[in-house]
Motif scaffolding. Structure first.
Motif, PDB file in Angstrom:
ATOM      1  N   ALA A 115       0.835  -1.204   0.000  1.00  0.00           N
ATOM      2  CA  ALA A 115       0.000   0.000   0.000  1.00  0.00           C
ATOM      3  C   ALA A 115       0.868   1.251   0.000  1.00  0.00           C
ATOM      4  O   ALA A 115       2.080   1.192   0.186  1.00  0.00           O
ATOM      5  CB  ALA A 115      -0.938  -0.004   1.201  1.00  0.00           C
ATOM      6  N   ILE A 116       0.203   2.364  -0.206  1.00  0.00           N
ATOM      7  CA  ILE A 116       0.839   3.685  -0.204  1.00  0.00           C
ATOM      8  C   ILE A 116      -0.019   4.608   0.646  1.00  0.00           C
ATOM      9  O   ILE A 116      -1.247   4.611   0.539  1.00  0.00           O
ATOM     10  CB  ILE A 116       0.966   4.249  -1.627  1.00  0.00           C
ATOM     11  N   THR A 117       0.618   5.383   1.500  1.00  0.00           N
ATOM     12  CA  THR A 117      -0.063   6.412   2.274  1.00  0.00           C
ATOM     13  C   THR A 117       0.699   7.712   2.074  1.00  0.00           C
ATOM     14  O   THR A 117       1.618   7.778   1.261  1.00  0.00           O
ATOM     15  CB  THR A 117      -0.169   6.012   3.767  1.00  0.00           C
ATOM     16  N   ASP A 118       0.324   8.753   2.788  1.00  0.00           N
ATOM     17  CA  ASP A 118       1.033  10.017   2.620  1.00  0.00           C
ATOM     18  C   ASP A 118       1.048  10.814   3.911  1.00  0.00           C
ATOM     19  O   ASP A 118       0.342  10.497   4.862  1.00  0.00           O
ATOM     20  CB  ASP A 118       0.417  10.851   1.494  1.00  0.00           C
ATOM     21  N   TYR A 119       1.880  11.825   3.931  1.00  0.00           N
ATOM     22  CA  TYR A 119       1.920  12.809   5.008  1.00  0.00           C
ATOM     23  C   TYR A 119       2.374  14.121   4.409  1.00  0.00           C
ATOM     24  O   TYR A 119       2.860  14.169   3.267  1.00  0.00           O
ATOM     25  CB  TYR A 119       2.820  12.366   6.168  1.00  0.00           C
ATOM     26  N   HIS A 120       2.199  15.194   5.162  1.00  0.00           N
ATOM     27  CA  HIS A 120       2.582  16.530   4.682  1.00  0.00           C
ATOM     28  C   HIS A 120       3.634  17.137   5.603  1.00  0.00           C
ATOM     29  O   HIS A 120       3.501  17.098   6.818  1.00  0.00           O
ATOM     30  CB  HIS A 120       1.368  17.459   4.634  1.00  0.00           C
ATOM     31  N   TYR A 121       4.673  17.676   4.979  1.00  0.00           N
ATOM     32  CA  TYR A 121       5.674  18.456   5.685  1.00  0.00           C
ATOM     33  C   TYR A 121       6.158  19.500   4.696  1.00  0.00           C
ATOM     34  O   TYR A 121       7.082  19.264   3.928  1.00  0.00           O
ATOM     35  CB  TYR A 121       6.832  17.571   6.178  1.00  0.00           C
ATOM     36  N   TYR A 122       5.476  20.615   4.632  1.00  0.00           N
ATOM     37  CA  TYR A 122       5.678  21.686   3.653  1.00  0.00           C
ATOM     38  C   TYR A 122       5.357  21.241   2.240  1.00  0.00           C
ATOM     39  O   TYR A 122       5.199  22.051   1.350  1.00  0.00           O
ATOM     40  CB  TYR A 122       7.099  22.262   3.695  1.00  0.00           C
ATOM     41  N   SER A 123       5.305  19.987   1.993  1.00  0.00           N
ATOM     42  CA  SER A 123       4.994  19.393   0.710  1.00  0.00           C
ATOM     43  C   SER A 123       4.359  18.040   1.011  1.00  0.00           C
ATOM     44  O   SER A 123       4.370  17.575   2.144  1.00  0.00           O
ATOM     45  CB  SER A 123       6.287  19.221  -0.103  1.00  0.00           C
ATOM     46  N   LYS A 124       3.838  17.405  -0.002  1.00  0.00           N
ATOM     47  CA  LYS A 124       3.239  16.085   0.186  1.00  0.00           C
ATOM     48  C   LYS A 124       4.292  15.013  -0.063  1.00  0.00           C
ATOM     49  O   LYS A 124       5.037  15.072  -1.040  1.00  0.00           O
ATOM     50  CB  LYS A 124       2.065  15.903  -0.770  1.00  0.00           C
TER      51      LYS A 124
END
Length: 193
Positions: A115-124
């Motif tokens: 699977a793939i997930t995401d998070y944000h830290y000034y960008s995705k």
């Protein structure tokens, strides 16, 4: 004076880029190894959750809650005209990372999924992983392996795609672990529905 400023900037960039995140080494369940360049990377992450009442099957919840759709990584500018004078910089590069079915194997009480997930830290940022979930009488054990991350937009820098997660602060491995824990939370919530 210019040499002094240049030296100061070089020292700041070097110290920021090479400083390891000490807290990641103390986190429970994290296995760290070295890559081919002898740099520490996140190899695996293990966590367990207590579960006594299950209303949905583990395989159903993993298939329903985890996402393995393709993602597009580019080196285009994404900040907007108030940061950069030219908002319409043409794409220098675009990578589409194809995925596939989430569930790879169901055997006994274990399920393996990608699977793939995401998070944000000034960008995705996208985080790809392989999950092995195993259920016993009162717990579900989650093992994340093959953990890699990629920044969606890299601006003028070439986007290298998915790479192993380094333990450096600039790679924010703590946010990667937080994103993986959110995946576990989604599965656990589904099991109780």
């Amino acid at each position: 004076m210019r040499k002094l400023i240049a030296l100061f900037v070089a020292l700041m960039l070097t110290s920021c880029a090479s400083q390891k995140m000490a807290s990641i080494y103390q986190m429970e369940g994290i296995e760290i190894t070295k890559n081919s360049s002898d740099v520490d990377i996140l190899n695996k992450y293990r966590t367990s959750r207590v579960i006594t009442t299950i209303h949905s099957s583990l395989s159903l919840c993993i298939a329903q809650e985890l996402d393995n759709t393709p993602v597009v990584l580019t080196s285009e500018n994404h900040f907007g005209s108030h940061w950069w004078f030219s908002n319409n910089i043409p794409n220098q590069q675009a990578i589409t990372v194809n995925s596939g079915e989430s569930i790879k194997l169901i055997e006994g009480n274990s399920i393996v999924a990608n699977a793939i997930t995401d998070y944000h830290y000034y960008s995705k940022y996208f985080v790809s992983y392989t999950l092995t979930a195993t259920r016993d009488k009162n717990n579900i054990h989650y093992l994340f392996s093959n953990i890699k991350q990629a920044q969606q937009y890299t601006g003028s820098v070439v986007n290298d795609g998915f790479e192993s997660v380094k333990t450096l602060q600039s790679a924010h491995p703590n946010l990667v672990i937080e994103a993986l824990n959110k995946e576990v939370d989604k599965i656990q919530a589904c099991l109780l529905q």
